[in-house]
Design a protein around this motif. Structure first.
Motif, PDB file in Angstrom:
ATOM      1  N   SER A  41       0.846  -1.202   0.000  1.00 38.17           N
ATOM      2  CA  SER A  41       0.000   0.000   0.000  1.00 38.17           C
ATOM      3  C   SER A  41       0.875   1.244   0.000  1.00 38.17           C
ATOM      4  CB  SER A  41      -0.886  -0.003   1.247  1.00 38.17           C
ATOM      5  OG  SER A  41      -1.611   1.208   1.332  1.00 38.17           O
ATOM      6  N   ASP A  42       0.481   2.234  -0.773  1.00 34.46           N
ATOM      7  CA  ASP A  42       1.092   3.557  -0.625  1.00 34.46           C
ATOM      8  C   ASP A  42       0.031   4.612  -0.851  1.00 34.46           C
ATOM      9  OD1 ASP A  42       0.950   4.214  -3.411  1.00 34.46           O
ATOM     10  OD2 ASP A  42       2.935   3.379  -3.785  1.00 34.46           O
ATOM     11  N   LEU A  43       0.495   5.830  -0.847  1.00 36.64           N
ATOM     12  CA  LEU A  43      -0.418   6.963  -0.946  1.00 36.64           C
ATOM     13  C   LEU A  43      -1.364   6.823  -2.135  1.00 36.64           C
ATOM     14  CD1 LEU A  43      -0.991   9.829   0.158  1.00 36.64           C
ATOM     15  CD2 LEU A  43       0.736  10.670  -1.414  1.00 36.64           C
ATOM     16  N   TRP A  44      -0.874   6.265  -3.215  1.00 37.79           N
ATOM     17  CA  TRP A  44      -1.676   6.191  -4.424  1.00 37.79           C
ATOM     18  C   TRP A  44      -2.255   4.795  -4.643  1.00 37.79           C
ATOM     19  CZ3 TRP A  44      -3.843   9.917  -6.860  1.00 37.79           C
ATOM     20  CH2 TRP A  44      -4.416   9.686  -8.099  1.00 37.79           C
ATOM     21  N   ARG A  45      -1.428   3.781  -4.359  1.00 42.79           N
ATOM     22  CA  ARG A  45      -1.863   2.400  -4.622  1.00 42.79           C
ATOM     23  C   ARG A  45      -2.470   1.804  -3.362  1.00 42.79           C
ATOM     24  NH1 ARG A  45       2.679  -1.205  -7.301  1.00 42.79           N
ATOM     25  NH2 ARG A  45       1.686  -2.691  -5.939  1.00 42.79           N
ATOM     26  N   SER A  46      -3.606   2.296  -2.964  1.00 42.59           N
ATOM     27  CA  SER A  46      -4.151   1.870  -1.678  1.00 42.59           C
ATOM     28  C   SER A  46      -5.405   1.015  -1.817  1.00 42.59           C
ATOM     29  CB  SER A  46      -4.437   3.099  -0.812  1.00 42.59           C
ATOM     30  OG  SER A  46      -5.258   4.002  -1.512  1.00 42.59           O
ATOM     31  N   ASN A  47      -5.871   0.768  -3.032  1.00 35.63           N
ATOM     32  CA  ASN A  47      -7.150   0.063  -3.227  1.00 35.63           C
ATOM     33  C   ASN A  47      -7.197  -1.299  -2.535  1.00 35.63           C
ATOM     34  OD1 ASN A  47      -8.130   2.101  -4.794  1.00 35.63           O
ATOM     35  ND2 ASN A  47      -7.852   1.066  -6.757  1.00 35.63           N
ATOM     36  N   GLN A  48      -6.139  -2.082  -2.704  1.00 36.43           N
ATOM     37  CA  GLN A  48      -6.204  -3.475  -2.233  1.00 36.43           C
ATOM     38  C   GLN A  48      -6.170  -3.558  -0.708  1.00 36.43           C
ATOM     39  OE1 GLN A  48      -2.833  -4.830  -4.555  1.00 36.43           O
ATOM     40  NE2 GLN A  48      -4.164  -5.775  -6.079  1.00 36.43           N
ATOM     41  N   ALA A  49      -5.255  -2.824  -0.074  1.00 34.39           N
ATOM     42  CA  ALA A  49      -5.184  -2.858   1.396  1.00 34.39           C
ATOM     43  C   ALA A  49      -6.440  -2.229   2.001  1.00 34.39           C
ATOM     44  CB  ALA A  49      -3.932  -2.144   1.887  1.00 34.39           C
ATOM     45  N   ARG A  50      -6.952  -1.196   1.359  1.00 36.03           N
ATOM     46  CA  ARG A  50      -8.200  -0.571   1.829  1.00 36.03           C
ATOM     47  C   ARG A  50      -9.347  -1.568   1.771  1.00 36.03           C
ATOM     48  NH1 ARG A  50     -12.787  -0.343  -0.872  1.00 36.03           N
ATOM     49  NH2 ARG A  50     -11.812   0.506  -2.734  1.00 36.03           N
ATOM     50  N   PHE A  51      -9.414  -2.349   0.716  1.00 34.66           N
ATOM     51  CA  PHE A  51     -10.487  -3.338   0.539  1.00 34.66           C
ATOM     52  C   PHE A  51     -10.465  -4.370   1.676  1.00 34.66           C
ATOM     53  CE2 PHE A  51     -12.056  -7.310  -1.518  1.00 34.66           C
ATOM     54  CZ  PHE A  51     -13.303  -6.871  -1.955  1.00 34.66           C
ATOM     55  N   LEU A  52      -9.265  -4.702   2.139  1.00 37.36           N
ATOM     56  CA  LEU A  52      -9.138  -5.753   3.155  1.00 37.36           C
ATOM     57  C   LEU A  52      -9.126  -5.225   4.588  1.00 37.36           C
ATOM     58  CD1 LEU A  52      -6.475  -7.971   1.354  1.00 37.36           C
ATOM     59  CD2 LEU A  52      -8.930  -8.410   1.548  1.00 37.36           C
ATOM     60  N   SER A  53      -8.816  -3.932   4.775  1.00 37.03           N
ATOM     61  CA  SER A  53      -8.622  -3.442   6.153  1.00 37.03           C
ATOM     62  C   SER A  53      -9.085  -2.016   6.402  1.00 37.03           C
ATOM     63  CB  SER A  53      -7.131  -3.511   6.500  1.00 37.03           C
ATOM     64  OG  SER A  53      -6.423  -2.546   5.735  1.00 37.03           O
ATOM     65  N   ASN A  54      -9.455  -1.320   5.375  1.00 34.07           N
ATOM     66  CA  ASN A  54      -9.783   0.119   5.419  1.00 34.07           C
ATOM     67  C   ASN A  54      -8.551   0.998   5.653  1.00 34.07           C
ATOM     68  OD1 ASN A  54     -12.091   1.738   4.892  1.00 34.07           O
ATOM     69  ND2 ASN A  54     -11.933   2.582   6.951  1.00 34.07           N
ATOM     70  N   TYR A  55      -7.358   0.450   5.489  1.00 36.59           N
ATOM     71  CA  TYR A  55      -6.155   1.276   5.639  1.00 36.59           C
ATOM     72  C   TYR A  55      -5.903   2.088   4.373  1.00 36.59           C
ATOM     73  CZ  TYR A  55      -1.394   2.852   6.196  1.00 36.59           C
ATOM     74  OH  TYR A  55      -0.281   3.651   6.272  1.00 36.59           O
ATOM     75  N   MET A  56      -5.857   3.421   4.566  1.00 36.33           N
ATOM     76  CA  MET A  56      -5.555   4.325   3.454  1.00 36.33           C
ATOM     77  C   MET A  56      -4.529   5.335   3.939  1.00 36.33           C
ATOM     78  SD  MET A  56      -9.310   5.160   1.988  1.00 36.33           S
ATOM     79  CE  MET A  56     -10.138   4.839   3.534  1.00 36.33           C
ATOM     80  N   PRO A  57      -3.273   5.206   3.507  1.00 37.79           N
ATOM     81  CA  PRO A  57      -2.256   6.123   4.018  1.00 37.79           C
ATOM     82  C   PRO A  57      -2.431   7.534   3.463  1.00 37.79           C
ATOM     83  CG  PRO A  57      -1.329   4.727   2.321  1.00 37.79           C
ATOM     84  CD  PRO A  57      -2.733   4.259   2.527  1.00 37.79           C
ATOM     85  N   TYR A  58      -1.982   8.503   4.236  1.00 35.80           N
ATOM     86  CA  TYR A  58      -1.952   9.883   3.720  1.00 35.80           C
ATOM     87  C   TYR A  58      -0.560  10.223   3.216  1.00 35.80           C
ATOM     88  CZ  TYR A  58       0.051  10.787   8.339  1.00 35.80           C
ATOM     89  OH  TYR A  58       0.846  10.755   9.466  1.00 35.80           O
ATOM     90  N   PHE A  59       0.376   9.318   3.455  1.00 37.47           N
ATOM     91  CA  PHE A  59       1.742   9.505   2.983  1.00 37.47           C
ATOM     92  C   PHE A  59       2.456   8.180   3.198  1.00 37.47           C
ATOM     93  CE2 PHE A  59       5.825  11.865   2.630  1.00 37.47           C
ATOM     94  CZ  PHE A  59       5.476  12.668   1.571  1.00 37.47           C
TER      95      PHE A  59
END
Lengths: 317, 345
Positions: A41-59
């Protein structure tokens, strides 16, 4: 700004949704005899981790590790000072600092006696992390993204994207007619205020007066028949929308051209994949955006929506 | 390139890190990837990943342009010879595998980017001016009862209305329970809050930053004492910064102020991140201002010195200006008053 309000509203996405998705991961781990799967997961490529955990980094970057039995762990490039906040907006309790991602991954694997792990879309890991992990002691297998990240088969995902698309259509329908005659920067500012206050995390606005494809604002005055193309992220769910400022008749013509292109893409139309690991990539996908172009009075009008491929064919979200 | 024996230098960017690409081709691409390819004979090629980027740039770039939805395939056209890539580490492994043993040009290009030209400094001045105006708007808009994210929405609207391409912004509100900044949440602002923010608007590709603390209501004695320490630390950095000094000492002079006040513990990674960082096409460029970073300061560097950290006096506090290194010192590009701001509520 990427990103604005990052939150987890459990009335929108109940915890059971994530539990179901993690169950799917665990079935795959059992089938493939893997101890854990690693999701980048990174600032831009967050779709997959967000789908599994709701984690969305801001940086920064992170690895979400979902083991076959234990709770997920996040190896995180952000400071431990924000881990309380991360825990408050995700399903993750175990957050560990990571500068070099391979080392803490190997430590975790050693701690739990893992020998064989999967990495979601392994060839798409950033080069430095890929090299470090592949030079370590673990057997690493690629897990193709579509095995675990299946937005078009997930009702919550579709509901959230519909909500995002409805928000975008409503705000743009309000603001676009008022934007003509004003400077594009100012118009973008108005959209920022509306979308951010509605809870959008991210907004990218492209504009054109019909003499080019949509592009970032450049201080131009918006003219009649201008078009606006948005990328909006709400609770981690991206949609794309393009609309021209035009008469009801022209809008109706645009809509017809769009529907025709849904069946058979017309020349000049643009298709983006919104079901991949990045928010929008050129090309088809299970969730996709289609933008069509209509020539009116020597100007190009852009009209587009986000859709998903159902069993009954493409449906607008 | 000649010294290093590279046949081609690729400057890669993706949606998060466009900076290496934009250091050669200042185009704010929309698609997920872009690469600028410079041959040793000076020929420039650009590969894009979205058709709209390609069409928009056509006729403007003075370069050979191409786009491909299959970016890996597009890269194969540049695979011959000895390849160096700035941004190699950020690239997907499947992209780098298009090349035979590519070398990283990241550090070399970062070093080139570190010293700004007069034209770049002019753009950074515009960005710093916008940061000042944005902070003024932040202060004017903040009010008790407002959720953090609505305040950020207003600031974002202001900055974009005034031409910012983007803005990197963090915020926090509260007191001694606040250990750092993060994106805005739904917390409503309260009387007595420290309201801390860093604003980093991007103008024509370049980011300038400002960090300030606003107290909603009259600052109490601890807030005032805390700010005095931050002010002294930032001033120590600004007075010290000049060509020839080492970045580690720019960090040290700031930390020494905290040490003298008995707060050494709060200069470490448990409570803080960095004492500043370089600015440019990325809002958080190398070098980071830390006591273990060895980098000699040169004229033309633009960096922020910010002693931002947690102190038990009043929680996490921020204070910093964008500084440009001159012949014999540095000047701040920000014009916002250097004080602890407060607002009647």
């Amino acid at each position: 700004m990427k990103r604005g309000l990052i939150t987890w509203d459990k009335s929108e996405i109940p915890p059971v949704v994530f539990e179901r998705r993690i169950e799917r991961v665990r079935r795959l781990l059992a089938d493939r005899q893997l101890s854990a799967v690693v999701v980048y997961s990174d600032l831009w490529r967050s779709n997959q981790a967000r789908f599994l955990s709701n984690y969305m980094p801001y940086f920064n970057r992170a690895l979400l590790i979902v083991p076959d039995a234990q709770a997920a762990t996040l190896l995180c490039g952000l400071s431990p000072r924000v881990y309380t906040w991360i825990r408050s907006v995700t399903t993750i309790e175990d957050v560990r600092p990571a500068g070099n991602f391979a080392k803490p991954l190997f430590e975790l694997a050693a701690e739990r006696n893992w020998k064989r792990i999967g990495i979601l879309d392994d060839p798409q890991l950033p080069h430095d992390i890929y090299k470090a992990i592949h030079s370590g002691p673990l057997e690493v297998l690629n897990v193709e993204g579509r095995a675990l990240y299946v937005p078009a088969e997930d009702q919550t995902e579709l509901t959230m994207r519909r909500k995002t698309a409805a928000m975008a259509r409503s705000i743009l329908a309000d603001e676009l007619p008022k934007g003509v005659g004003g400077v594009d920067h100012h118009f973008v500012g108005i959209l920022e205020r509306r979308f951010r206050k509605a809870g959008a995390e991210d907004l990218i606005t492209l504009v054109t007066n019909g003499d080019s494809v949509p592009a970032p604002p450049a201080g131009k005055t918006l003219a009649e028949n201008c078009s606006v193309s948005l990328a909006v992220e709400y609770r981690g769910h991206w949609i794309r929308l393009s609309r021209p400022q035009a008469s009801a008749q022209v809008l109706s013509d645009c809509k017809r051209a769009f529907e025709k292109s849904l069946d058979q893409p017309q020349p000049g139309s643009c298709i983006e994949n919104l079901g991949g690991l990045s928010p929008y990539e050129a090309g088809p996908g299970s969730i996709f955006a289609l933008h069509v172009v209509l020539q009116v009075g020597g100007k190009r009008l852009f009209y587009g929506d986000t859709c998903w491929r159902s069993d009954a064919g493409p449906q607008i979200l | 390139m000649a010294e290093s024996g590279w046949d081609r230098l690729l400057l890669y960017g993706h949606s998060w890190r466009k900076d290496f690409f934009r250091s050669l081709v200042n185009f704010n691409f929309f698609g997920p990837h872009a690469v600028a390819v410079l041959s040793k004979s000076g020929e420039l090629s650009i590969l894009l990943s979205h058709p709209w980027d390609h069409e928009f740039l056509a006729g403007h770039a003075g370069a050979r342009l191409a786009w491909s939805a299959d970016f890996r395939k597009g890269l194969e056209g540049f695979a011959s010879g000895r390849i160096a890539i700035a941004g190699l580490e950020l690239m997907e492994a499947k992209f780098t595998s298009a090349f035979h043993e590519p070398v990283s040009a990241t550090a070399a290009v970062e070093k080139l980017r570190r010293i700004k030209t007069p034209e770049e400094i002019e753009i950074l001045k515009q960005a710093a001016r916008l940061a000042d105006l944005g902070y003024r708007h932040f202060m004017d808009t903040a009010q008790v009862g407002m959720p953090e994210y609505e305040l950020v929405a207003e600031v974002e609207a202001f900055l974009k209305s005034n031409g910012a391409e983007d803005n990197f912004m963090l915020i926090a509100s509260g007191g001694t329970e606040v250990f750092g900044m993060r994106p805005p949440n739904e917390r409503r602002l309260k009387r007595g809050d420290n309201l801390i923010t860093e604003l980093t608007p991007q103008v024509n590709g370049y980011y300038a930053q400002i960090c300030r603390t606003l107290v909603l209501g009259d600052p109490n004695a601890d807030q005032r004492r805390s700010f005095e320490i931050f002010h002294e630390a930032q001033q120590a950095a600004q007075s010290f910064l000049k060509p020839g000094v080492n970045i580690r000492d720019v960090a040290r002079v700031q930390n020494d102020v905290f040490r003298r006040q008995g707060f050494e513990e709060f200069t470490g990674s448990k409570y803080t991140r960095v004492r500043g960082h370089n600015l440019g096409l990325h809002p958080d460029e190398n070098p980071y201002v830390l006591e273990d970073v060895d980098c000699v300061v040169e004229k033309g560097m633009v960096l922020i010195a910010h002693p931002n950290t947690y102190l038990p006096l009043s929680g996490y506090m921020v204070f910093g200006d964008t500084l440009v290194v001159t012949d014999d010192g540095c000047v701040s590009l920000n014009q916002t008053e250097k004080k602890l701001f407060s607002k009647e509520v």
